[in-house]
Structures are given as structure tokens and as C-alpha cells.
Design a protein around this motif. Sequence first.
Motif, PDB file in Angstrom:
ATOM      1  N   VAL A   1       0.642  -1.303  -0.122  1.00  0.00           N
ATOM      2  CA  VAL A   1       0.091  -0.147   0.178  1.00  0.00           C
ATOM      3  C   VAL A   1       0.526   0.754  -0.152  1.00  0.00           C
ATOM      4  N   ASP A   2       1.906   0.940   0.985  1.00  0.00           N
ATOM      5  CA  ASP A   2       2.892   2.278   0.971  1.00  0.00           C
ATOM      6  C   ASP A   2       3.277   2.241  -1.170  1.00  0.00           C
ATOM      7  N   ARG A   3       3.608   2.140  -1.252  1.00  0.00           N
ATOM      8  CA  ARG A   3       4.269   1.713  -2.587  1.00  0.00           C
ATOM      9  C   ARG A   3       2.714   2.323  -3.147  1.00  0.00           C
ATOM     10  N   ILE A   4       1.889   1.732  -3.347  1.00  0.00           N
ATOM     11  CA  ILE A   4       0.686   2.596  -4.654  1.00  0.00           C
ATOM     12  C   ILE A   4       0.754   3.989  -3.983  1.00  0.00           C
ATOM     13  N   LYS A   5       0.845   4.289  -2.620  1.00  0.00           N
ATOM     14  CA  LYS A   5      -0.184   5.261  -2.138  1.00  0.00           C
ATOM     15  C   LYS A   5       1.040   6.547  -2.957  1.00  0.00           C
ATOM     16  N   ALA A   6       2.311   6.464  -3.201  1.00  0.00           N
ATOM     17  CA  ALA A   6       4.088   6.940  -3.004  1.00  0.00           C
ATOM     18  C   ALA A   6       3.984   7.585  -4.973  1.00  0.00           C
ATOM     19  N   PHE A   7       3.101   6.477  -5.433  1.00  0.00           N
ATOM     20  CA  PHE A   7       2.947   6.557  -7.033  1.00  0.00           C
ATOM     21  C   PHE A   7       1.991   7.270  -7.184  1.00  0.00           C
ATOM     22  N   HIS A   8       1.081   7.149  -6.491  1.00  0.00           N
ATOM     23  CA  HIS A   8      -0.338   8.452  -6.142  1.00  0.00           C
ATOM     24  C   HIS A   8       0.249  10.004  -5.926  1.00  0.00           C
ATOM     25  N   GLN A   9       0.982   9.803  -5.291  1.00  0.00           N
ATOM     26  CA  GLN A   9       1.376  11.429  -4.897  1.00  0.00           C
ATOM     27  C   GLN A   9       2.401  12.026  -5.936  1.00  0.00           C
ATOM     28  N   GLN A  10       3.513  10.864  -6.681  1.00  0.00           N
ATOM     29  CA  GLN A  10       4.492  11.654  -7.394  1.00  0.00           C
ATOM     30  C   GLN A  10       4.214  11.718  -8.813  1.00  0.00           C
ATOM     31  N   PHE A  11       2.532  10.570  -8.868  1.00  0.00           N
ATOM     32  CA  PHE A  11       2.832  11.195 -10.726  1.00  0.00           C
ATOM     33  C   PHE A  11       0.734  11.711 -11.004  1.00  0.00           C
ATOM     34  N   LEU A  12       0.267  11.174 -10.082  1.00  0.00           N
ATOM     35  CA  LEU A  12      -0.975  11.811 -10.419  1.00  0.00           C
ATOM     36  C   LEU A  12      -1.377  13.327 -10.537  1.00  0.00           C
ATOM     37  N   GLY A  13      -1.840  14.438 -11.324  1.00  0.00           N
ATOM     38  CA  GLY A  13      -2.061  15.042 -11.835  1.00  0.00           C
ATOM     39  C   GLY A  13      -2.915  15.238 -12.931  1.00  0.00           C
ATOM     40  N   THR A  14      -3.403  16.231 -13.751  1.00  0.00           N
ATOM     41  CA  THR A  14      -4.507  16.554 -14.520  1.00  0.00           C
ATOM     42  C   THR A  14      -3.532  18.343 -15.869  1.00  0.00           C
ATOM     43  N   SER A  15      -1.617  17.771 -15.419  1.00  0.00           N
ATOM     44  CA  SER A  15      -1.504  18.932 -15.689  1.00  0.00           C
ATOM     45  C   SER A  15      -0.991  19.112 -17.846  1.00  0.00           C
ATOM     46  N   HIS A  16      -1.033  17.376 -18.007  1.00  0.00           N
ATOM     47  CA  HIS A  16      -0.929  16.957 -19.095  1.00  0.00           C
ATOM     48  C   HIS A  16      -1.785  15.743 -19.940  1.00  0.00           C
ATOM     49  N   ALA A  17      -3.121  15.829 -19.162  1.00  0.00           N
ATOM     50  CA  ALA A  17      -4.606  15.292 -18.944  1.00  0.00           C
ATOM     51  C   ALA A  17      -5.262  15.806 -20.146  1.00  0.00           C
ATOM     52  N   GLN A  18      -5.841  14.939 -21.144  1.00  0.00           N
ATOM     53  CA  GLN A  18      -7.205  14.996 -22.093  1.00  0.00           C
ATOM     54  C   GLN A  18      -8.486  14.678 -21.657  1.00  0.00           C
ATOM     55  N   PHE A  19      -9.508  15.409 -22.044  1.00  0.00           N
ATOM     56  CA  PHE A  19     -11.016  15.002 -21.657  1.00  0.00           C
ATOM     57  C   PHE A  19     -12.059  15.144 -22.329  1.00  0.00           C
ATOM     58  N   ALA A  20     -12.582  14.445 -22.731  1.00  0.00           N
ATOM     59  CA  ALA A  20     -13.342  14.148 -24.098  1.00  0.00           C
ATOM     60  C   ALA A  20     -14.872  14.428 -23.766  1.00  0.00           C
ATOM     61  N   ALA A  21     -16.042  15.169 -23.672  1.00  0.00           N
ATOM     62  CA  ALA A  21     -17.187  14.388 -22.787  1.00  0.00           C
ATOM     63  C   ALA A  21     -18.091  14.542 -24.602  1.00  0.00           C
ATOM     64  N   VAL A  22     -18.679  12.797 -25.221  1.00  0.00           N
ATOM     65  CA  VAL A  22     -19.688  13.513 -26.474  1.00  0.00           C
ATOM     66  C   VAL A  22     -21.528  13.240 -26.372  1.00  0.00           C
ATOM     67  N   GLY A  23     -22.215  14.011 -26.229  1.00  0.00           N
ATOM     68  CA  GLY A  23     -23.723  13.497 -25.405  1.00  0.00           C
ATOM     69  C   GLY A  23     -25.168  14.696 -25.393  1.00  0.00           C
ATOM     70  N   ASP A  24     -25.871  14.601 -24.726  1.00  0.00           N
ATOM     71  CA  ASP A  24     -26.562  14.941 -24.303  1.00  0.00           C
ATOM     72  C   ASP A  24     -25.899  16.292 -23.365  1.00  0.00           C
ATOM     73  N   LEU A  25     -25.101  17.275 -23.280  1.00  0.00           N
ATOM     74  CA  LEU A  25     -24.219  17.778 -22.575  1.00  0.00           C
ATOM     75  C   LEU A  25     -24.399  19.444 -22.376  1.00  0.00           C
ATOM     76  N   ASP A  26     -24.720  20.061 -21.069  1.00  0.00           N
ATOM     77  CA  ASP A  26     -24.204  21.959 -20.734  1.00  0.00           C
ATOM     78  C   ASP A  26     -22.988  22.304 -20.862  1.00  0.00           C
ATOM     79  N   VAL A  27     -22.308  23.015 -22.013  1.00  0.00           N
ATOM     80  CA  VAL A  27     -21.080  23.196 -21.956  1.00  0.00           C
ATOM     81  C   VAL A  27     -20.593  24.175 -20.937  1.00  0.00           C
ATOM     82  N   ASN A  28     -21.448  25.030 -20.183  1.00  0.00           N
ATOM     83  CA  ASN A  28     -21.114  25.575 -19.277  1.00  0.00           C
ATOM     84  C   ASN A  28     -20.835  25.188 -18.180  1.00  0.00           C
TER      85      ASN A  28
END
Length: 921
Positions: free
Chosen positions: A674-701
Motif C-alpha cells: 500500500v505504501d508504494r501505491i500511495k507513493a506512486f499516486h502522490q508522485q505522478f497523478l495530476g491533470t497538467s498533461h491530461a485530456q478530457f472528451a465528452a460527447v452527448g447531451d451535455l451543458d457546456v458551461n
Amino acid sequence: MTKPTRLTFALLPLLIASAWVPLAHASPDVASLSRAAVSKGAGQKVTSVEGISEYRLPNGLQVLLVPDDAKPTTTVNVTYRVGSRHEGYGETGMAHLLEHLIFKGSPRHPQVWAEFNKRGLSANGTTWYDRTNYFASFAANDDNLKWYLNWLADAMVNSFIARKDLDSEMTVVRNEMEMGENNPGRILLEKTLATMYQWHNYGKSTIGARSDVENVDIGNLKAFYQRYYQPDNATLIVSGKFDVAKVLTWVQQSFGAIPKPKRVLPPLYTLDPVQDGERSVTVRRVGGVPLLFAAYHVVPGAHPDYAAVEILSSIYGEAPSGRLHRRLTEQQLVASVFGFSQGLADPGQILLGAQLSSEQDPAKAAPAMLAEIESVAKQPITEAELARAKTKWLNEWEQGFADPEHVGVVLSEAVALGDWRLFFLIRDRVKALTLADVQRVAEQTFVASNRTLGQYVPTATPQRAPEPARVDVAAAMKDFKGQAAAATVEAFDASPANIDARTQRLALSSGMQLALLPKSTRGQAVEVQMTLRFGDEKSLANWGAVPSALAALFDKGTRNLNRQQLHDRLDELQMAWSVSAGPGRMSVQFSTRRDKLPAAIALISEMLRYPSLPADVLEEVRREALSELDTQRKEPGALLAEAMDRHGNPYPRGDVRHARTFDEVEADWKAVQVDRIKAFHQQFLGTSHAQFAAVGDLDVNATVQALEAAFGDWRSPSPYARLAEPYRTVPPTRMQLLTPDRQNAAMSVSLPLPLSDTHADYPALMLANYLLGGGGDSRLWNRIREKDGLSYSVYSSVQWNAEEPHSHWHAAANFAPQNRDKVLAAFEEEIQRARQDGFSVAEFEAGKRGLLNFRRLGRAQDGRLADAWASNLYLQRTFAVSAQVDQALERLTLSQVNEALRRYIQPDQFVLGVAGDFKSP
């Protein structure tokens, strides 16, 4: 052929035969026909329920029309009320074999696969206990729709059903049998049902007994076809985008000319008596991991009590809420649990089960599982369990009804039960279920004398399940009234230009790129793809199975929600979600509804940013991963994939690009903490280099606001650099792996290509591969599958690299081990013939049209659109690139395609392997 998948209404089998088709019939100009004349000519309108209209032709054909302009696709199903339940002594497998032969054509349509392929139809057929179904989906197109209706009508009464086709297809069907023989779960299910039913055909596999299939009489098979393939025994279902008036006219023109048959179908009356004691069966084979099934007889799918049966399968079989998960998985007696039920025309089954790791003891797990199931009288179902299961079931029902390509399939299952409106009635019955209903059905069903699993145990006062009985469907439907039909939606133009014009591209404060494509959909559905990218070659080294473990733990609880609360919240938001880990990335897919999308984004944010990562659940995840690994170790395809991936791989152990052995994967999973999983999560995850795409019935704002609140401040803690994997030559080789006691073998071929998808030869090689092995009318398919009948599945594909000139060509086939030399010879001959002689003008033109049609169909799928947009954001592309590729395909010449094949598909550079139980000469 019949590995079951639990859907809203019934178990569906694996797809049996692929299909592709044209040859339009001559017909009058529909524009000259009045709508009144169309309705009159198409037969009598019977009823309309919730947007579905039923018509009946004078010859007895039932027609269901489900118009839906939400997606520019059309799906057509024809369901015959004939399956393995209708087979007599010595006829097992006849319904399934007939399904195969229908695709062999008729005098008017002698090349069915070629015609399907030319028109870009994604088509298939399936056989099950109570019905046989043929279906096709395609980009909405009047010519294709009219043609496919004509083909279905012609196939109904004019198919060859010839001895020559039976002989060539026999090896394919046997190969399909052998594929099932490699699957311990499928074999155990087959033997469990055979033990469960003494007399009824539900105890016999739909694919049939080998002796019956191999010795079938062509005259008997043709008589079976002529008896059941008639308009009064069929239901035609058209869903998606189409003109109702035109379709009614075309149906009359194609099917209306078929006379109503004079024969009377024989009644079916066999029912198994109530079971009077425990039954058991044990299967012993090489490989796999321990499995436990506990099967109980239940009422038919049309019975009022069947709704409770469906809910009970969820109450017991779901994870983590299910009773079996809490009693068995959490107590480390098994690796995982499951449950499903089969609602059939006659009394069916509910099956609850567990998969164990090789270290776990079935002798301890089985009594615990049976005790948990059959203690329901002492431990009654709770209101919370019922509410949770109903919510999940109804969410799945709504998701199915919102998809025009899925509606025809589930309606086919309802047709097989006696009335298509049962699709809606069972929904209403689930909504109306009371705790008393579910408890009563559970106590009647889960008794030892009604169970098939273990040994016989004498009982002083045996309990009995209710006597089996059929349902009077007409009486059940007499007072039924459907709910209001769904609102109509826009007709969406899925052209690249319109996709680009309708999509809004933005960025969050954190740097995450957004592509939002608002479009109205049935049920206000939204499909989302989100990709987190992180790390570099150095920082990602030596993490082993940690990323995969983290991905598996995201839905096991957060800082604010325990595991059960989190899953309940996912159900409340009508979310279907999945996450996968890859080298330097996490990919998240989910779907929801328009009004729930902001809350769904907030929940995804909580799951990704604040997972609880409980140590006890990590042990559960580890056991499940190791159990699956044990299953793969003796599977021909998995063993071959391991060897092929490792051949020529230059990266050392620890490098994220290293191809791991089974032993290395096992060691990595055992080392995860578990401690290695937590370390990986803290070291790497974020959205600075992420992509998000949504298609369908959505309110853009509203969506942008929700994303900014959820991810706007979640910046990546470490640098990101793409993992380079430059092109390298791989030494050609041939390998053979022996897998004892495996009745299905595998072939795999690999060839690295110094190309990316921006190379000038990309369109030409794409089409060349489509003609060679990628399409339903390809050289490899026609030779190995259709002509020689040696393989159930044979294909080739190109895994295109979008970032550097390093793609891969791949070919594969499965076959009976004794046919190894024939398969290899046929494969090599077809490769050589294509290189020497090239493709013909007719192949080229038909293949070009088929490939372009498939590309158009792909852009009409909301989930695939979201995935494509996420990729395009990362690559800094738009769908203008897709349009350019389409244009390049249109401009191709035959010589360019033939030259691309000769230049890049070099047999002397192949890495070719086979795996199977090959006997010494």
C-alpha cells in the motif's frame, strides 16, 4: 458459441458468424407512394408502446419499428422463434449449424460476406435456446437498409442449405466447439446444466453434440429450415435512423411476397419435473483455477416472479455489496464471486458462483457458499439490499433502452419469451417489487433439493420448489399499458467537418485539455473519455504492478465514501465506469446522463484524487489478479502472446516497456504494498498533461464549471515526457509451444513496420491490409475460414503508431491442433498469392467502399468519438485529419495498394508462432 453474458433480459451467446452483404432488388419509387398506401400495403398496425410500433403482414410476419434519430446509424434484427429448444433426438446443434449455412448464400446472393463487406455492414448472427437472430448495424443509408431487408427476405426462404457448404463449414463449427473446450468455466456451465435438466433441451449445449453435428443429414437440416424459417415464425425489428414510410414499403416489397405457410408448427410440451435432491458434477482438466457453481431452477422469464429472480442474482452476486462477496471474498475463501440468471421461455436457472485462486480450498469454500445462499429464511433480504439491486438493474435497463443499436437485441430476447412487450413489463415488475416478493421467491428457490452442485444428502423432510409451469403471456399482457414514449432527438451529422464545428475545445487552469461535443441523445446519455499522462522513462521504472493495483483500487473507497457508499453513489448517478493503467497513463471511461454529469465529474475527481487505498482490499485485488494469471498460464493464446512479446524486446527488467514473463508478473503482484501505491499516486497523478472528451447531451458551461472545480487545481507533481519506442528490426523466427489437453490451438504472426499514421503510405497499406485480412471479404478469411473451413476466426490488422514511425502488422487464427499444417500452408499461400498477383479491380473497389463505410460507422458511435477526441487533443489534431485520410482513400489506385502490400508485408521477416496440443507424428 454460447458463453453467456448477463444483459437486461436474458443471456446472449457469443456472436456466431460474422457477415457482410448488397445486390439491391428492383422496386417502385417510394416517393410516388402515399403514406396511406404505404401503411395499407405494409399490413395492419397492431399497437404502439413507448415509441415502438408493431405491424403484422398478412403472411404473419411481425414488424417492430423503433425510430431514433439520435445517432446516424440503423440496426436491423430478424428473430426466428427457433433455437436448440426445438431440436429433436439426434438433431442437437441443428439450429446453430443452420445459422452458419444461412451466410453461405442463395442463388440471388451467392457471396454474402463479400456483399456485407462492400456495404460496410457490421453484421452477425446468434443462436440460443429459444431463438435465432440475425442483425446488422450500419451508417444510416437508404440503399443499405433496403438491400439488407431484401437479403433477409431472400435468406428466409431461398438459402442454399447445400451439402457442399455443410462439408466446408463443418471444420469451422468443430473449431468453435474446441474453443469452448479450452474454457473451464464454459465446460463447467455446460456440465452443470446437463446435470440440472433431465429431459428438457435447456440441459443441452446450443452448439450441439459433436456426433449430431458431424452426422447431420442435409435433408433433415433443410426440412428444419423450411419448417421454422417462415414469416409467421419471425419478427423483424428496425431501430435507429430511418424513414418509417419507406421502411414499411420496403418490408412489404421484400417480405410481403412470401406466402403464409400452410404447415402447423409442432407444439413443445416437455418440462423437467421438480428436482427432488441435490445433484453434483465434477470436471477435471489441465490448467485454470478452481470454480464453484450453485445452480437453482427458476420460473420462466415471462412469469411475474422472474423479476425477483433477476434482483436476487444481484443481491447475491455483485461486488462489493453482494452477500457472497461479503461471506466469501472478504473472508479470503475465494478470489471473486458472480451471479446471473436466465429468463427463458420455459423454466430457467439462477446460477451463483465463485472463482478461487490455486491456494484456496474448494472444500472450505463450497459449504460456506451454500450456507450463505440457503440461509435466506434465517437471514432475510433487507430493504437496503433490495433498493440497491433495483437501482442497478433499472440503470442497466435504461442504458440499454437508450441505445438504438441495443434495443433490437433485447427485444429479440423478449420475442423469444412470447411477447416483445415483456421487455417493458419486466421493468414495471422490477419497479413494483416488494421485499415480501423477493423474500418469498428466495425461500422457494434456494433450497437444497433444488440445487445442482454438491453431493446428495438424504433429508427427513425435503423441501420442494414450486411445480414448473408455463405462462399465459396473453393474459399477462391483457392489462399492460406502456409508459410515455421517449422524446425525439436531432438527426446528428457525423461528418468530420460537422464534428469539428460542433466541438468546443478548451483548457483548464491545471492545463487539462477539453473537447466537448454537445448533441441530443436518447435518454440524454453522455459518453466520457479522460486520460491522465505522467512520468518519463526514468521515473516510471521499477514500479511493477503498482499502477495496475492503483487502477483497481480507485473504486474501492475514498476519503469520504466507503466502498459500498461509493458504489451506491455510482448507481445513483447512473454511471458505468472503468479505468485502466498503461505505460505512463491512466485511462478513465464513464457514461452518465445530462443532469448528472456535473455530479459525476465531482465523484470521478474524488475517486482519482482521494482514494482510500485500503490494505485489506489490496489483498483481494492481489488474489484476483493472481487467480487470473493462473488461468492464463496454460492457455495457448496467452502463452503465445507472452513469447511473441518477449522476442526481440530490448528493454531490461524494470523498464516500463519491458515485456514481462508470467513469473515476473506474479512476482510484481506479490511485491505490491500500500505504501508504494500511495507513493506512486502522490508522485505522478495530476491533470497538467491530461485530456478530457465528452460527447452527448451535455451543458457546456455547466460541464466546464464542474471540471474546473474538480480538476482546475490538480496539477501534475512531476514532469511528463512521452515514452519513446523507436523502430527496431526484430529477428524473424518460428516458434512452437506445446499446451497439453488444449483442444484449440492458436497462430500469431508479427511484423514491425517503419511507419506512423502520418506516412504517405498509410492509406494504401491500411486498405491493403483490409483486403488481405482485415475485412469480412478478405483473402485470409475467404480461404481459411470460408473455403477450407479450418478456423473460426482468422484476421490481420495494423496497430498504427501516431507518434513515431514504429507500427506493427499482426495476423492471427485459431484452429484444431491437428489442422496446424493446413492452416500454416493456407496462410502462407494467400500471403504469397496476394504479393505476386496483387488484388483485383473488383476487390479493390469493393474494399475501398467497405473500409470507408466502416470509418463512417465508427464516427457515429459516441463512445468512440469521445475516445478519438481525447487522442486528437493529445496529438494536437482535429477530425480534419480523418477527412484527409478518407479523401486519400478515395484517391488511391489499385497499383498503389498492391505496391504497399509488396513493400511492407515481407514474409521472410515474420515472427510466427503456434501454440497447442500438437501430437507427435
